[in-house]
Design an enzyme around this catalytic site. Structure first.
Site, mmCIF file in Angstrom:
data_model
loop_
_atom_site.group_PDB
_atom_site.id
_atom_site.type_symbol
_atom_site.label_atom_id
_atom_site.label_comp_id
_atom_site.label_asym_id
_atom_site.label_seq_id
_atom_site.Cartn_x
_atom_site.Cartn_y
_atom_site.Cartn_z
ATOM 1 N N SER A 62 58.651 49.177 23.327
ATOM 2 C CA SER A 62 58.595 50.054 24.428
ATOM 3 C C SER A 62 59.905 49.402 25.820
ATOM 4 O O SER A 62 59.725 47.810 25.449
ATOM 5 C CB SER A 62 57.035 49.973 24.798
ATOM 6 O OG SER A 62 57.045 49.663 25.816
ATOM 7 N N ALA A 63 60.001 49.911 26.366
ATOM 8 C CA ALA A 63 61.049 49.757 27.432
ATOM 9 C C ALA A 63 60.706 48.477 28.413
ATOM 10 O O ALA A 63 60.581 48.031 29.040
ATOM 11 C CB ALA A 63 61.814 51.172 28.157
ATOM 12 N N HIS A 64 59.014 49.026 28.909
ATOM 13 C CA HIS A 64 59.081 48.287 29.917
ATOM 14 C C HIS A 64 58.255 46.592 29.897
ATOM 15 O O HIS A 64 58.347 46.577 31.144
ATOM 16 C CB HIS A 64 57.678 49.160 30.533
ATOM 17 C CG HIS A 64 55.910 49.074 29.819
ATOM 18 N ND1 HIS A 64 55.192 48.937 30.808
ATOM 19 C CD2 HIS A 64 55.016 49.731 29.369
ATOM 20 C CE1 HIS A 64 53.964 48.167 30.112
ATOM 21 N NE2 HIS A 64 54.529 49.424 28.993
ATOM 22 N N GLN B 162 56.467 42.887 22.187
ATOM 23 C CA GLN B 162 56.379 41.395 22.766
ATOM 24 C C GLN B 162 57.897 40.958 21.812
ATOM 25 O O GLN B 162 58.093 39.909 23.194
ATOM 26 C CB GLN B 162 55.180 41.431 22.614
ATOM 27 C CG GLN B 162 54.318 41.509 23.315
ATOM 28 C CD GLN B 162 53.845 41.555 24.415
ATOM 29 O OE1 GLN B 162 54.631 41.092 25.577
ATOM 30 N NE2 GLN B 162 52.769 42.411 25.508
ATOM 31 N N ALA C 60 55.075 51.838 23.099
ATOM 32 C CA ALA C 60 54.749 52.436 22.055
ATOM 33 C C ALA C 60 53.501 52.263 21.151
ATOM 34 O O ALA C 60 53.086 52.850 20.304
ATOM 35 C CB ALA C 60 54.994 50.443 21.982
ATOM 36 N N THR C 61 52.742 52.797 21.964
ATOM 37 C CA THR C 61 51.740 53.829 21.683
ATOM 38 C C THR C 61 51.868 54.625 20.870
ATOM 39 O O THR C 61 50.831 54.352 19.756
ATOM 40 C CB THR C 61 50.238 53.483 23.121
ATOM 41 O OG1 THR C 61 50.044 52.733 23.840
ATOM 42 C CG2 THR C 61 49.324 54.018 22.595
ATOM 43 N N CYS D 159 37.509 46.229 30.055
ATOM 44 C CA CYS D 159 36.444 46.857 30.363
ATOM 45 C C CYS D 159 36.266 48.173 29.261
ATOM 46 O O CYS D 159 37.403 48.742 29.697
ATOM 47 C CB CYS D 159 36.631 47.440 31.857
ATOM 48 S SG CYS D 159 35.279 47.912 32.491
HETATM 49 N N1 PMP Z 1 52.172 46.741 21.171
HETATM 50 C C1 PMP Z 1 52.035 45.600 22.137
HETATM 51 C C2 PMP Z 1 51.826 44.362 20.948
HETATM 52 C C3 PMP Z 1 51.801 45.913 23.563
HETATM 53 O O1 PMP Z 1 51.851 44.919 24.602
HETATM 54 C C4 PMP Z 1 51.779 47.257 24.357
HETATM 55 C C5 PMP Z 1 51.781 47.255 25.702
HETATM 56 N N2 PMP Z 1 50.508 46.103 26.462
HETATM 57 C C6 PMP Z 1 51.994 48.179 23.282
HETATM 58 C C7 PMP Z 1 51.908 48.463 22.518
HETATM 59 C C8 PMP Z 1 51.461 49.866 24.389
HETATM 60 O O2 PMP Z 1 53.210 49.561 24.732
HETATM 61 P P1 PMP Z 1 53.128 50.838 25.759
HETATM 62 O O3 PMP Z 1 52.690 50.815 26.823
HETATM 63 O O4 PMP Z 1 55.003 51.755 25.260
HETATM 64 O O5 PMP Z 1 52.591 52.791 25.535
#
Ligand code: PMP
Length: 422
Positions: free
Chosen positions: A202-204, A182, A73-74, A328
């Site tokens: 995002s898959a994870h 989410q 997702a990033t 952090c």
């Molecule tokens: N957007 C949201 C709302 C997330 O919770 C996260 C994951 N922490 C991300 C983006 C980033 O996802 P990814 O780990 O797949 O880069």
């Protein structure tokens, strides 16, 4: 489930579903070749990726041809924001984001601003954690290129009225991007009926592998994007690089399971979450919930333990894994930006803990989590002189209710290294 510990940090990353791992195996072991090659080996890969596209599209409510696989997702968020601003007409010079977006939106927005690429306005959130619709209305004008608001907040689970926000954006000719990372797989989300032009996932977070995700668009919105990764022209030229076939297959199968099971998962998880909160509040004084408790993800609760620093609490909860919203940054621990934006004080934000449950959470896990939370909070509070001071106005102390398992005072309050949580 591979963890002995009690894992209640699903919003940071959900464990891989063994069924997803099994579905990925052929792509990891049997397949050779590059999905871009036209020989039979390449075709085998393409067929697998195309099936994954259909599964992802079905989860998000989009067309398979509009799924762009990314590394997560990033990257999807970066592609959406940077990709849209690069070719924007000069009269569309502003983007709007909510003040509580994930760092992969907030930091990109800062970068766009610093580099003079566009102006960014942040939409405040209400004390309950929702995007402030009145403020959005006052910020929306015909110079807005895109509105980016997340469907569900990672820290509080608060659900935004995405269809209403998309309607408002469209009234001003603006595109709507939604980070649904989410939301999908936890609650119902349909990009087409909500009017979302670009969706990040995002898959994870849905029991798939780490390192894969997607930006899902409409045929129109994808045409406006400029690639941010140049090379072999894969993914309609928007995301070059040899396809992560196993990752795509994993995301696809996780999406299919999410479509079939998210309702059943929610029906099982929400009562466990509610029991956890009720029992902790029954056994500990001065515990409140952050954010609205009616319109939130079924798996998330964010609790404020007055007088107990959350990093100390979390460090003392072993074997229960939960998370603080703190991050952090440059060696300094900062309280959650999300909670601060909701109007919590620095102190309250740094006394808040996120519990996020998931598909593999059991009632036994919840009982352990209740015990360990009560013990850890009681212990951390016992070291806080301010919390234990008599209240001079009424001459009373905070009364601590007796717990069934007394706090193990020999546990030390240790600081751990903090990383930003999901
Ligand atoms: N957007 C949201 C709302 C997330 O919770 C996260 C994951 N922490 C991300 C983006 C980033 O996802 P990814 O780990 O797949 O880069």
């Amino acid at each position: 489930m591979a963890y002995d510990a009690v894992y209640l940090d699903y919003n940071a990353s959900a464990p891989l579903d063994p069924r997803v791992a099994e579905a990925m195996l052929p792509a990891l072991t049997d397949a050779v070749g590059n999905a871009a090659s036209s020989h039979r080996f390449g075709r085998f890969q393409t067929v697998a990726v195309d099936k994954a596209r259909e599964q992802v599209a079905a989860l998000v409510g989009a067309r398979p041809g509009n799924v762009i696989f990314t590394s997560g997702a990033t990257e999807a968020n970066n592609l959406a924001l940077k990709g849209i601003t690069e070719t924007a007409p000069p009269q569309r010079s502003r983007i709007l984001i909510s003040a509580v977006e994930h760092a992969s939106i907030r930091r990109v927005a800062e970068w766009l601003e610093i580099n003079g690429i566009c102006q960014v306005d942040r939409i405040s959130v209400t004390p309950l954690g929702f995007t402030d619709i009145d403020e959005l209305k006052s910020l929306l004008r015909d110079d807005v290129l895109m509105v980016s608001v997340m469907a569900a907040n990672s820290e509080t689970g608060i659900l935004n009225p995405i269809a209403e926000i998309a309607d408002l954006a469209h009234e001003h000719g603006s595109l709507m991007h939604c980070d649904a990372t989410q939301m999908v797989g936890r609650s119902y989300f349909d990009a087409e009926s909500a009017g979302v032009d670009l969706t990040s996932i995002s898959a994870h977070k849905i029991y798939g592998p780490q390192g894969v995700g997607a930006l899902v668009g409409t045929s129109q919105s994808l045409k406006h994007l400029t690639p941010q990764t140049h090379g072999g022209g894969q993914e309609q030229g928007l995301r070059s690089g040899s396809m992560n076939v196993a990752g795509a297959v994993g995301l696809g199968f996780a999406a299919e399971l999410a479509c079939e099971e998210h309702g059943k998962d929610a029906d099982r998880i929400a009562p466990m979450r509610d029991h956890l909160v009720t029992e902790i509040q029954r056994r500990l004084p001065d515990v409140t919930q952050n954010g609205d408790v009616t319109k939130r993800l079924p798996n998330t609760a964010n609790l404020h333990f007055s007088g107990a620093n959350s990093d100390a609490v979390v460090s003392n909860m072993d074997p229960v894994a939960v998370s603080t919203g703190s991050a952090c940054s440059a060696g300094v621990i900062e309280p959650s930006q999300v909670l601060l934006a909701m109007g919590l004080s620095d102190e309250a934000a740094s006394e808040s803990v996120r519990f996020s449950l998931g598909r593999f959470t059991t009632p036994e896990d919840i009982e352990t989590a209740i015990e360990r939370t009560v013990e850890a909070v009681t212990h951390v509070r016992s070291l806080n002189d301010d919390y234990n001071k008599p209240n001079t106005s009424d001459g009373e102390h905070h009364e601590w209710q007796t717990t069934t398992t007394p706090a193990t005072t020999e546990r030390t309050v240790e600081q751990r290294e903090l990383v930003p949580v999901g």
